[in-house]
Design a protein around this motif. Structure first.
Motif, PDB file in Angstrom:
ATOM      1  N   HIS A 171      39.641  46.931  33.694  1.00 20.61           N
ATOM      2  CA  HIS A 171      39.773  47.802  32.510  1.00 20.61           C
ATOM      3  C   HIS A 171      39.159  49.195  32.738  1.00 20.61           C
ATOM      4  O   HIS A 171      39.009  49.613  33.874  1.00 20.61           O
ATOM      5  N   HIS A 228      35.923  40.791  36.239  1.00 18.64           N
ATOM      6  CA  HIS A 228      36.141  40.742  34.787  1.00 18.64           C
ATOM      7  C   HIS A 228      35.106  39.872  34.082  1.00 18.64           C
ATOM      8  O   HIS A 228      34.372  39.124  34.722  1.00 18.64           O
ATOM      9  N   SER A 229      35.081  39.989  32.742  1.00 14.19           N
ATOM     10  CA  SER A 229      34.306  39.078  31.905  1.00 14.19           C
ATOM     11  C   SER A 229      35.282  38.538  30.862  1.00 14.19           C
ATOM     12  O   SER A 229      36.159  39.260  30.409  1.00 14.19           O
TER      13      SER A 229
HETATM   14 ZN   LIG Z   1      39.191  41.534  31.732  1.00 10.16          ZN
END
Ligand SMILES: [Zn+2]
Length: 244
Positions: A62, A138-139
Protein backbone atom coordinates in the motif's frame (compact mmCIF):
# COMPACT_ATOMS: atom_id res chain seq x y z
CA UNK A 1 92.34 27.55 15.58
CA UNK A 2 93.65 24.05 15.07
CA UNK A 3 91.72 22.76 18.12
CA UNK A 4 88.46 24.19 16.76
CA UNK A 5 89.06 22.55 13.41
CA UNK A 6 89.71 19.19 15.08
CA UNK A 7 86.58 19.53 17.20
CA UNK A 8 84.50 20.27 14.07
CA UNK A 9 85.87 17.14 12.34
CA UNK A 10 85.14 15.08 15.44
CA UNK A 11 81.50 16.21 15.66
CA UNK A 12 81.06 15.55 11.92
CA UNK A 13 82.50 12.05 12.28
CA UNK A 14 80.25 11.20 15.25
CA UNK A 15 77.18 12.42 13.32
CA UNK A 16 78.08 10.39 10.21
CA UNK A 17 78.72 7.29 12.30
CA UNK A 18 75.33 7.72 13.98
CA UNK A 19 73.52 8.01 10.63
CA UNK A 20 75.32 5.00 9.13
CA UNK A 21 74.58 2.89 12.23
CA UNK A 22 70.92 3.90 12.23
CA UNK A 23 70.56 2.83 8.60
CA UNK A 24 72.21 -0.55 9.09
CA UNK A 25 70.72 -1.36 12.46
CA UNK A 26 67.03 -0.83 11.54
CA UNK A 27 65.60 -4.37 11.70
CA UNK A 28 64.57 -5.73 8.32
CA UNK A 29 61.23 -6.92 9.70
CA UNK A 30 60.16 -3.33 10.36
CA UNK A 31 60.70 -2.30 6.74
CA UNK A 32 58.97 -5.50 5.57
CA UNK A 33 55.86 -4.72 7.66
CA UNK A 34 55.81 -1.21 6.20
CA UNK A 35 55.87 -2.63 2.69
CA UNK A 36 53.11 -5.18 3.46
CA UNK A 37 50.85 -2.55 4.99
CA UNK A 38 51.12 -0.45 1.85
CA UNK A 39 50.30 -3.43 -0.38
CA UNK A 40 47.28 -4.31 1.77
CA UNK A 41 45.66 -0.94 1.26
CA UNK A 42 45.92 -1.37 -2.52
CA UNK A 43 44.66 -4.98 -2.79
CA UNK A 44 42.40 -6.04 0.12
CA UNK A 45 43.05 -9.68 1.02
CA UNK A 46 39.39 -10.57 1.68
CA UNK A 47 37.66 -8.47 -0.96
CA UNK A 48 35.33 -11.39 -1.90
CA UNK A 49 33.59 -11.22 1.49
CA UNK A 50 32.18 -7.81 0.61
CA UNK A 51 30.53 -8.83 -2.64
CA UNK A 52 26.69 -8.83 -2.43
CA UNK A 53 25.15 -12.30 -2.00
CA UNK A 54 22.02 -11.26 -3.88
CA UNK A 55 19.72 -8.46 -5.01
CA UNK A 56 16.24 -8.41 -3.49
CA UNK A 57 13.09 -6.30 -3.64
CA UNK A 58 11.22 -5.39 -0.50
CA UNK A 59 7.69 -4.19 -1.18
CA UNK A 60 6.02 -2.29 1.68
CA UNK A 61 2.33 -2.93 0.87
CA UNK A 62 0.00 0.00 0.00
CA UNK A 63 1.04 3.67 0.44
CA UNK A 64 -0.37 7.14 -0.30
CA UNK A 65 -4.16 7.06 -0.69
CA UNK A 66 -4.11 3.23 -0.35
CA UNK A 67 -4.11 2.78 3.43
CA UNK A 68 -4.67 -0.99 3.50
CA UNK A 69 -6.10 -2.24 6.82
CA UNK A 70 -6.39 0.06 9.85
CA UNK A 71 -5.70 -0.75 13.50
CA UNK A 72 -9.10 -1.24 15.17
CA UNK A 73 -8.04 0.49 18.38
CA UNK A 74 -4.96 2.51 17.46
CA UNK A 75 -6.26 3.58 14.01
CA UNK A 76 -2.70 3.26 12.68
CA UNK A 77 -2.86 2.51 8.93
CA UNK A 78 -1.33 -0.71 7.63
CA UNK A 79 0.78 1.20 5.05
CA UNK A 80 2.77 2.79 7.92
CA UNK A 81 3.45 -0.50 9.70
CA UNK A 82 4.46 -2.20 6.43
CA UNK A 83 6.97 0.57 5.63
CA UNK A 84 8.49 0.43 9.12
CA UNK A 85 8.96 -3.37 9.02
CA UNK A 86 10.31 -3.16 5.44
CA UNK A 87 12.86 -0.52 6.41
CA UNK A 88 14.14 -2.65 9.32
CA UNK A 89 14.44 -5.61 6.92
CA UNK A 90 16.31 -3.45 4.38
CA UNK A 91 18.81 -2.18 6.98
CA UNK A 92 19.54 -5.70 8.23
CA UNK A 93 19.99 -7.04 4.69
CA UNK A 94 22.31 -4.22 3.65
CA UNK A 95 24.45 -4.81 6.74
CA UNK A 96 24.78 -8.43 5.59
CA UNK A 97 25.90 -7.82 2.01
CA UNK A 98 22.51 -8.07 0.32
CA UNK A 99 21.58 -5.41 -2.25
CA UNK A 100 18.08 -4.04 -1.60
CA UNK A 101 15.62 -2.02 -3.66
CA UNK A 102 12.24 -1.02 -2.21
CA UNK A 103 9.14 -0.35 -4.29
CA UNK A 104 8.58 2.73 -2.12
CA UNK A 105 10.57 4.56 0.55
CA UNK A 106 7.87 7.10 1.40
CA UNK A 107 4.13 7.25 2.02
CA UNK A 108 3.22 6.95 -1.68
CA UNK A 109 2.09 4.45 -4.32
CA UNK A 110 4.51 3.23 -6.97
CA UNK A 111 1.98 4.24 -9.67
CA UNK A 112 -0.84 6.41 -8.31
CA UNK A 113 -3.01 6.17 -11.48
CA UNK A 114 -5.03 3.33 -9.92
CA UNK A 115 -4.61 0.28 -7.70
CA UNK A 116 -4.08 -2.22 -10.57
CA UNK A 117 -1.48 0.00 -12.27
CA UNK A 118 0.28 0.32 -8.91
CA UNK A 119 0.35 -3.45 -8.28
CA UNK A 120 1.56 -4.13 -11.85
CA UNK A 121 4.36 -1.56 -11.47
CA UNK A 122 5.47 -3.28 -8.24
CA UNK A 123 5.36 -6.73 -9.89
CA UNK A 124 7.33 -5.61 -12.97
CA UNK A 125 10.02 -3.91 -10.89
CA UNK A 126 11.87 -7.21 -10.25
CA UNK A 127 12.39 -7.91 -13.96
CA UNK A 128 13.37 -4.30 -14.61
CA UNK A 129 16.23 -4.33 -12.12
CA UNK A 130 17.08 -8.07 -12.47
CA UNK A 131 16.38 -8.89 -8.82
CA UNK A 132 16.76 -12.40 -7.34
CA UNK A 133 13.52 -12.33 -5.36
CA UNK A 134 10.54 -10.24 -4.28
CA UNK A 135 9.04 -9.95 -0.79
CA UNK A 136 5.83 -8.00 -0.15
CA UNK A 137 5.10 -6.99 3.46
CA UNK A 138 1.54 -6.58 4.75
CA UNK A 139 -0.59 -6.60 7.90
CA UNK A 140 -3.96 -8.34 7.96
CA UNK A 141 -7.47 -7.76 9.27
CA UNK A 142 -10.40 -10.13 9.73
CA UNK A 143 -12.15 -10.24 13.10
CA UNK A 144 -10.97 -9.81 16.66
CA UNK A 145 -10.65 -13.56 17.30
CA UNK A 146 -8.10 -14.27 14.55
CA UNK A 147 -4.37 -13.73 15.09
CA UNK A 148 -1.11 -15.01 13.62
CA UNK A 149 1.32 -14.91 10.71
CA UNK A 150 0.70 -16.27 7.21
CA UNK A 151 2.57 -16.15 3.92
CA UNK A 152 1.30 -16.53 0.35
CA UNK A 153 2.90 -17.57 -2.94
CA UNK A 154 1.25 -17.89 -6.35
CA UNK A 155 0.97 -20.86 -8.75
CA UNK A 156 0.77 -18.31 -11.60
CA UNK A 157 4.31 -17.19 -10.83
CA UNK A 158 6.84 -19.03 -13.09
CA UNK A 159 9.01 -19.67 -10.01
CA UNK A 160 6.26 -21.30 -7.95
CA UNK A 161 8.45 -23.96 -6.25
CA UNK A 162 11.17 -21.44 -5.35
CA UNK A 163 8.48 -19.04 -4.08
CA UNK A 164 7.08 -21.73 -1.80
CA UNK A 165 10.55 -22.53 -0.40
CA UNK A 166 11.25 -18.81 0.13
CA UNK A 167 7.91 -18.50 1.96
CA UNK A 168 8.63 -21.47 4.20
CA UNK A 169 12.12 -20.25 5.16
CA UNK A 170 10.85 -16.75 6.05
CA UNK A 171 7.82 -18.25 7.85
CA UNK A 172 10.02 -20.36 10.16
CA UNK A 173 12.12 -17.29 11.07
CA UNK A 174 9.06 -15.12 11.75
CA UNK A 175 7.31 -17.72 13.92
CA UNK A 176 10.42 -18.44 15.99
CA UNK A 177 11.40 -14.76 16.43
CA UNK A 178 7.91 -13.27 16.98
CA UNK A 179 6.29 -16.23 18.71
CA UNK A 180 3.16 -15.50 16.66
CA UNK A 181 0.52 -18.13 15.83
CA UNK A 182 1.61 -20.14 12.75
CA UNK A 183 -1.20 -19.89 10.18
CA UNK A 184 0.87 -21.44 7.38
CA UNK A 185 2.36 -20.86 3.92
CA UNK A 186 -0.41 -21.06 1.32
CA UNK A 187 -1.05 -20.73 -2.38
CA UNK A 188 -3.12 -17.68 -3.34
CA UNK A 189 -3.40 -15.46 -6.40
CA UNK A 190 -2.34 -11.90 -5.82
CA UNK A 191 -1.54 -9.60 -8.75
CA UNK A 192 1.78 -8.58 -7.20
CA UNK A 193 2.82 -12.29 -7.09
CA UNK A 194 1.09 -13.54 -10.30
CA UNK A 195 2.73 -10.91 -12.52
CA UNK A 196 6.17 -11.32 -11.01
CA UNK A 197 8.94 -13.23 -12.80
CA UNK A 198 11.17 -14.01 -9.79
CA UNK A 199 10.47 -16.07 -6.62
CA UNK A 200 7.87 -13.98 -4.80
CA UNK A 201 5.95 -14.07 -1.53
CA UNK A 202 3.43 -11.90 0.27
CA UNK A 203 3.76 -11.84 4.06
CA UNK A 204 0.88 -11.03 6.39
CA UNK A 205 2.86 -10.37 9.59
CA UNK A 206 -0.18 -10.18 11.89
CA UNK A 207 -3.79 -8.99 12.33
CA UNK A 208 -4.63 -5.34 13.03
CA UNK A 209 -8.14 -6.52 13.97
CA UNK A 210 -6.87 -8.62 16.91
CA UNK A 211 -6.53 -6.36 20.00
CA UNK A 212 -3.28 -7.86 21.34
CA UNK A 213 -1.62 -8.40 17.99
CA UNK A 214 -2.52 -4.84 16.97
CA UNK A 215 -0.63 -3.49 20.01
CA UNK A 216 2.41 -5.53 18.98
CA UNK A 217 2.26 -4.45 15.32
CA UNK A 218 2.31 -0.73 16.18
CA UNK A 219 5.32 -1.19 18.52
CA UNK A 220 8.67 -0.27 16.87
CA UNK A 221 10.50 -3.02 18.84
CA UNK A 222 8.14 -5.65 17.40
CA UNK A 223 8.40 -4.11 13.91
CA UNK A 224 12.21 -4.34 14.14
CA UNK A 225 12.03 -7.98 15.26
CA UNK A 226 9.69 -8.78 12.34
CA UNK A 227 11.88 -6.92 9.81
CA UNK A 228 15.02 -8.70 11.00
CA UNK A 229 13.32 -12.12 10.98
CA UNK A 230 12.21 -11.54 7.37
CA UNK A 231 15.77 -10.47 6.47
CA UNK A 232 17.27 -13.55 8.16
CA UNK A 233 14.90 -15.79 6.17
CA UNK A 234 15.90 -14.06 2.92
CA UNK A 235 19.61 -14.50 3.71
CA UNK A 236 19.08 -18.21 4.51
CA UNK A 237 17.22 -18.66 1.21
CA UNK A 238 19.92 -16.83 -0.79
CA UNK A 239 22.71 -18.86 0.79
CA UNK A 240 21.07 -22.28 0.24
CA UNK A 241 18.99 -21.89 -2.92
CA UNK A 242 20.90 -19.36 -4.97
CA UNK A 243 23.73 -20.08 -7.45
CA UNK A 244 23.23 -23.86 -7.60
ZN1 LIG B 1 -2.18 -5.23 2.85
Amino acid sequence: MKTRYLLFILILSVLSLFLVLKFYLTPESVTEIDKRDKTDTVIPLFQEANLPIGKVIIDPGHGGKEWGAVGWKSEVPEKEINLAIATYAKDYLENNHVEVAMTRYLDEMMDDKDLNADLTARAQFAEKIAADLFVSIHSDQFDKEIEGTRIFYSDKNPKVKESQILGEVIFDELISKLGSKPLGVKEENYRVLDQNTVPSVLIEVGFLSHPEEEMKLVDPAYQKKAGEAIAMGIIKYLKTNQRK
